[in-house]
Design a protein around this motif. Structure first.
Motif, short mmCIF file in Angstrom:
data_model
loop_
_atom_site.label_atom_id
_atom_site.label_comp_id
_atom_site.label_asym_id
_atom_site.label_seq_id
_atom_site.Cartn_x
_atom_site.Cartn_y
_atom_site.Cartn_z
N ALA A 12 0.83 -1.21 0.00
CA ALA A 12 0.00 0.00 0.00
C ALA A 12 0.87 1.26 0.00
O ALA A 12 0.55 2.25 -0.67
CB ALA A 12 -0.94 -0.01 1.20
N ASP A 13 2.00 1.22 0.74
CA ASP A 13 2.93 2.35 0.71
C ASP A 13 3.44 2.59 -0.72
O ASP A 13 3.49 3.73 -1.18
CB ASP A 13 4.14 2.08 1.61
CG ASP A 13 3.83 2.15 3.08
OD1 ASP A 13 2.90 2.88 3.47
OD2 ASP A 13 4.53 1.47 3.86
N LEU A 14 3.81 1.52 -1.40
CA LEU A 14 4.34 1.65 -2.76
C LEU A 14 3.31 2.24 -3.71
O LEU A 14 3.66 2.99 -4.62
CB LEU A 14 4.82 0.29 -3.27
CG LEU A 14 5.99 -0.34 -2.51
CD1 LEU A 14 6.35 -1.71 -3.11
CD2 LEU A 14 7.20 0.57 -2.47
N GLU A 15 2.05 1.93 -3.49
CA GLU A 15 0.99 2.47 -4.34
C GLU A 15 0.75 3.96 -4.06
O GLU A 15 0.26 4.67 -4.93
CB GLU A 15 -0.30 1.70 -4.12
CG GLU A 15 -0.23 0.27 -4.63
CD GLU A 15 -1.46 -0.55 -4.27
OE1 GLU A 15 -2.43 -0.01 -3.68
OE2 GLU A 15 -1.45 -1.77 -4.56
N THR A 16 1.09 4.42 -2.87
CA THR A 16 0.80 5.79 -2.44
C THR A 16 2.00 6.72 -2.54
O THR A 16 1.86 7.93 -2.67
CB THR A 16 0.29 5.76 -0.98
OG1 THR A 16 -0.79 4.84 -0.88
CG2 THR A 16 -0.18 7.13 -0.52
N GLN A 17 3.21 6.18 -2.50
CA GLN A 17 4.42 6.98 -2.33
C GLN A 17 4.64 8.06 -3.39
O GLN A 17 5.14 9.14 -3.09
CB GLN A 17 5.65 6.07 -2.26
CG GLN A 17 5.97 5.33 -3.54
CD GLN A 17 7.14 4.38 -3.37
OE1 GLN A 17 7.73 4.25 -2.31
NE2 GLN A 17 7.47 3.69 -4.45
N GLY A 18 4.28 7.80 -4.63
CA GLY A 18 4.51 8.77 -5.70
C GLY A 18 3.81 10.09 -5.48
O GLY A 18 4.30 11.14 -5.88
N LYS A 19 2.67 10.05 -4.84
CA LYS A 19 1.89 11.26 -4.56
C LYS A 19 2.67 12.25 -3.69
O LYS A 19 2.45 13.45 -3.76
CB LYS A 19 0.59 10.83 -3.86
CG LYS A 19 -0.35 11.93 -3.52
CD LYS A 19 -1.63 11.35 -2.94
CE LYS A 19 -2.62 12.44 -2.58
NZ LYS A 19 -3.85 11.88 -2.01
N TYR A 20 3.60 11.72 -2.88
CA TYR A 20 4.35 12.55 -1.94
C TYR A 20 5.84 12.64 -2.26
O TYR A 20 6.62 13.16 -1.47
CB TYR A 20 4.16 12.02 -0.51
CG TYR A 20 2.72 12.12 -0.07
CD1 TYR A 20 2.19 13.32 0.39
CD2 TYR A 20 1.86 11.02 -0.14
CE1 TYR A 20 0.86 13.43 0.78
CE2 TYR A 20 0.54 11.10 0.24
CZ TYR A 20 0.04 12.31 0.70
OH TYR A 20 -1.28 12.41 1.08
N GLY A 21 6.26 12.12 -3.41
CA GLY A 21 7.66 12.17 -3.80
C GLY A 21 8.56 11.30 -2.95
O GLY A 21 9.73 11.62 -2.73
#
Length: 82
Positions: free
Chosen positions: A24-33
């Motif tokens: 889930a972190d990997l799916e979300t991480q791009g949003k926050y750089g």
């Protein structure tokens, strides 16, 4: 980009549960750089450690909060040794 290690204590869950949270972190991480690189689990002591690159430690905390709600107890800026 700065490198951080976070520490989660008193984690109730298995290594499989942590793997799902990491996905889930990997799916979300791009949003926050943010770039989560590795994580380690100590099921016996209920501890999880996450290594990530981010513009700041708050960005890493936001990823965890949004992805699964399991925020770290501490976040340290670290430098990799030789």
């Amino acid at each position: 980009m700065p490198l951080y290690m976070d520490v989660h204590r008193n984690v109730e869950g298995s290594a499989k549960d942590v793997a799902e949270a990491h996905r889930a972190d990997l799916e979300t991480q791009g949003k926050y750089g943010v770039n989560y690189k590795h994580y380690w689990v100590d099921e016996t002591d209920g501890a999880v450690f996450c290594l990530f690159e981010a513009p700041n430690k708050e960005a890493g905390a936001k990823v965890h909060e949004e992805a699964h709600g399991l925020v770290a107890d501490e976040i340290f800026e670290v430098q990799q040794g030789e």
